[in-house]
Design an enzyme around this catalytic site. Structure first.
Site, PDB file in Angstrom:
ATOM      1  N   ASN A 126      56.426 113.780  97.249  1.00 45.73           N
ATOM      2  CA  ASN A 126      56.515 114.482  98.791  1.00 45.73           C
ATOM      3  C   ASN A 126      57.250 115.929  98.475  1.00 45.73           C
ATOM      4  OD1 ASN A 126      55.996 114.817 101.373  1.00 45.73           O
ATOM      5  ND2 ASN A 126      58.041 113.980 101.961  1.00 45.73           N
ATOM      6  N   THR A 176      36.592 118.152  67.276  1.00 44.57           N
ATOM      7  CA  THR A 176      36.159 118.066  68.311  1.00 44.57           C
ATOM      8  C   THR A 176      34.451 118.566  68.251  1.00 44.57           C
ATOM      9  OG1 THR A 176      38.132 118.302  69.826  1.00 44.57           O
ATOM     10  CG2 THR A 176      35.935 118.366  70.987  1.00 44.57           C
ATOM     11  N   LYS A 178      31.500 120.488  68.740  1.00 47.32           N
ATOM     12  CA  LYS A 178      31.054 121.886  69.447  1.00 47.32           C
ATOM     13  C   LYS A 178      29.445 122.230  69.185  1.00 47.32           C
ATOM     14  CE  LYS A 178      35.368 122.533  70.256  1.00 47.32           C
ATOM     15  NZ  LYS A 178      36.236 122.450  71.774  1.00 47.32           N
ATOM     16  N   LYS A 180      30.506 121.855  72.998  1.00 49.36           N
ATOM     17  CA  LYS A 180      31.326 120.692  73.818  1.00 49.36           C
ATOM     18  C   LYS A 180      29.781 119.990  74.859  1.00 49.36           C
ATOM     19  CE  LYS A 180      34.625 122.397  75.805  1.00 49.36           C
ATOM     20  NZ  LYS A 180      36.116 122.503  76.697  1.00 49.36           N
ATOM     21  N   GLU A 207      36.554 116.938  76.691  1.00 46.38           N
ATOM     22  CA  GLU A 207      36.901 116.278  77.915  1.00 46.38           C
ATOM     23  C   GLU A 207      35.704 116.146  78.981  1.00 46.38           C
ATOM     24  OE1 GLU A 207      37.338 120.705  78.540  1.00 46.38           O
ATOM     25  OE2 GLU A 207      37.865 119.227  77.072  1.00 46.38           O
ATOM     26  N   HIS A 296      42.652 112.443  76.347  1.00 44.10           N
ATOM     27  CA  HIS A 296      42.649 113.837  76.324  1.00 44.10           C
ATOM     28  C   HIS A 296      43.514 114.376  77.747  1.00 44.10           C
ATOM     29  CE1 HIS A 296      40.370 117.820  75.327  1.00 44.10           C
ATOM     30  NE2 HIS A 296      40.965 117.937  76.407  1.00 44.10           N
ATOM     31  N   ARG A 297      44.394 115.253  77.559  1.00 44.03           N
ATOM     32  CA  ARG A 297      44.975 115.764  78.496  1.00 44.03           C
ATOM     33  C   ARG A 297      44.440 116.808  79.472  1.00 44.03           C
ATOM     34  NH1 ARG A 297      50.264 119.303  76.059  1.00 44.03           N
ATOM     35  NH2 ARG A 297      48.878 120.804  74.879  1.00 44.03           N
TER      36      ARG A 297
END
Length: 486
Positions: A126, A176, A178, A180, A207, A296-297
């Site tokens: 809040n 990763t 590619k 993607k 992601e 994965h962020r």
């Protein structure tokens, strides 16, 4: 005639009806000494013009615990003196006269055990839209051991992961896939095979690869695990690929995770945007099924990047360790994504320490006892290449996954050559370090020497050289100058 009587206003009592300042309602106590069992939070606040910083700090404490905008008599039905959060310290932010650090203590009984969702509903639910404050940022938190012990934490952790992979004494390598988006399942699997065959330990879904018209998730899982098994057989090493099980419902995520397990995968992946309850649920599933959970962020920059408003990634990292992920992306400092070197090293401390000590240069404001919670493997990913290997090992040490996506798949001689270049660069640098050489200063020379006997590494160095994305970070410590990554 008598002189007119002077009428003096009666002092307000705590439970008189009406609006009262937060600091007068008990949400400020400059003499308060935090208890070992308190949850502590540090906020960076920017009060509106004319708003007293102490009142703003008290408002943060009130609105993140028991207060509302007016006095309510039902407070007296509770142990309100205990349940009120207490702002107990306000410091000016160095070199920024509009901002203040405010420290707030929360009684442990305000929080449900083992629930990040409940914790965040109070701490950030809040206060960030409260009008008297222009901006607010949650900079750091400290959790008491009693609270930490209500979480299971990472199901695998660094030590067990290394034992399962039988890989020690060096960082792990990944990439990763590619591009993607857009590859067919068969072509996707081929990319995975080439990367693993060339020397990487892991390949990874990005992601936003889930289940799209060009490649259904089941097809991807089948082709990827075929590639993993063939690469493992060819190299004699345990290999893996992070299979992203992120989906629209928990039921679908469990279904995809079960299928990944049935194919023999050692690891699955979820995105940060799935939410805290989902992350904890998938961690529990991984614990029950002996799987590694990669986080994965995705989306974190929407609230971690700006220095005056949002939530610091060091706090997100603490929440994720409690929630039970085994891997998390924590930044590279030298890559394409935001990251001050000292600040990023602070994130790594949060992931890997048994006891994190206060270090203001790294943005760590509190000591944190992790109560034997397993350690998280940090992941450095985003705009890194073989020419930076000496910087990466110097910054982060061995317990890290170094993920070279474009730095593998963009290699001029092909994906397998790109993977080989990274593996040779890594092993050359680890060997030099173990021999006592100064890899930070001698790193370029060490890489050039190794490249004499490795054509893929030579091509990588010729292509990317010493490229580094050396922009001024936006999120830095306010206590020391920003260090250079050079």
């Amino acid at each position: 005639m008598n002189a007119p009587e002077t009428i003096q206003a009666k002092p307000r009592k705590r439970y008189d009806a009406g609006v009262m300042k937060y600091k007068e309602m008990g949400y400020w106590d400059g003499d308060y000494v935090p208890k070992d069992t308190d949850v502590l939070a540090l906020f960076r606040i920017t009060p509106q013009d004319g708003v007293d910083p102490v009142e703003a700090a008290a408002a943060v404490a009130g609105e993140s615990s028991t207060a509302t905008w007016t006095v309510v008599w039902t407070d007296r039905l509770t142990a309100c003196d205990m349940y009120r959060a207490k702002a107990y310290r306000v410091d000016p932010v160095p070199n920024n006269p509009e901002q203040f650090f405010c420290y707030v203590a929360y009684d442990l009984s305000l929080f449900e055990e083992g629930s990040i969702a409940n914790l965040t509903a109070s701490i950030i639910g809040n206060v960030f839209s409260f009008k008297p404050i222009k901006a607010a940022r949650l900079e750091d938190m400290r959790f008491p051991v009693a609270y930490v012990k209500t979480f299971a934490g990472p199901s695998t952790g660094i030590i067990v992961e290394r034992e399962r992979l039988d890989k020690f004494g060096r960082p792990l390598l990944g990439a990763t896939t590619k591009p993607k988006l857009g590859l067919s399942g068969r072509n996707y699997g081929r990319v995975v095979y080439e990367g693993l065959k060339g020397g990487l330990d892991f390949m990874k879904d990005d992601e936003n690869i889930n289940s799209q018209p060009f490649m259904h998730w089941r097809d991807r899982f089948l082709f990827v695990m075929d590639a993993v098994n063939k690469a493992s057989a060819a190299t004699g090493e345990v290999k893996g690929s992070y299979l992203n099980v992120t989906a629209g419902t928990m039921e679908e995520m469990y279904r995809r995770a079960e299928f990944a397990k049935s194919l023999g995968s050692v690891i699955i992946m979820v995105d940060l945007i799935v939410g805290w309850t989902c992350i904890q649920s998938m961690s529990n599933w991984c614990r029950q099924n002996d799987m590694i959970l990669h986080l994965h962020r995705a989306g974190h920059g929407t609230y971690t990047r700006q220095k005056n408003h949002g939530v610091s990634f060091r706090v997100i990292a603490k929440w994720l360790r409690l929630a039970g992920v085994d891997h998390m992306h924590t930044g590279t400092a030298v890559g394409k994504l935001e990251g001050d070197p000292l600040t990023v090293q602070g994130y790594y401390n949060v992931c890997r320490d048994a006891y994190t000590q206060t270090d203001l240069t790294r943005g760590l404001f509190f000591d944190q006892d992790w109560a034997s919670l397993r350690k998280v493997m940090p992941v450095a990913s985003g705009g890194i290449h073989a020419g930076q290997m000496h910087q990466l090992i110097h910054l982060f040490g061995d317990d890290v996954v170094l993920q070279f996506g474009g730095g593998t798949i963009g290699h001029p001689q092909g994906i397998q050559a790109g993977a080989t270049a990274n593996r040779v660069a890594l092993e050359a640098m680890v060997l030099a370090r173990n021999e006592g050489r100064d890899i930070l200063n001698e790193g370029p020379e060490i890489l050039r020497d190794a490249a004499r006997w490795c054509a893929p590494l030579r091509a990588a160095l010729d292509t990317w050289g010493d490229i580094t994305f050396n922009y001024t970070p936006t999120d830095t410590s306010d206590f020391v100058p920003t260090a250079s990554v050079a």
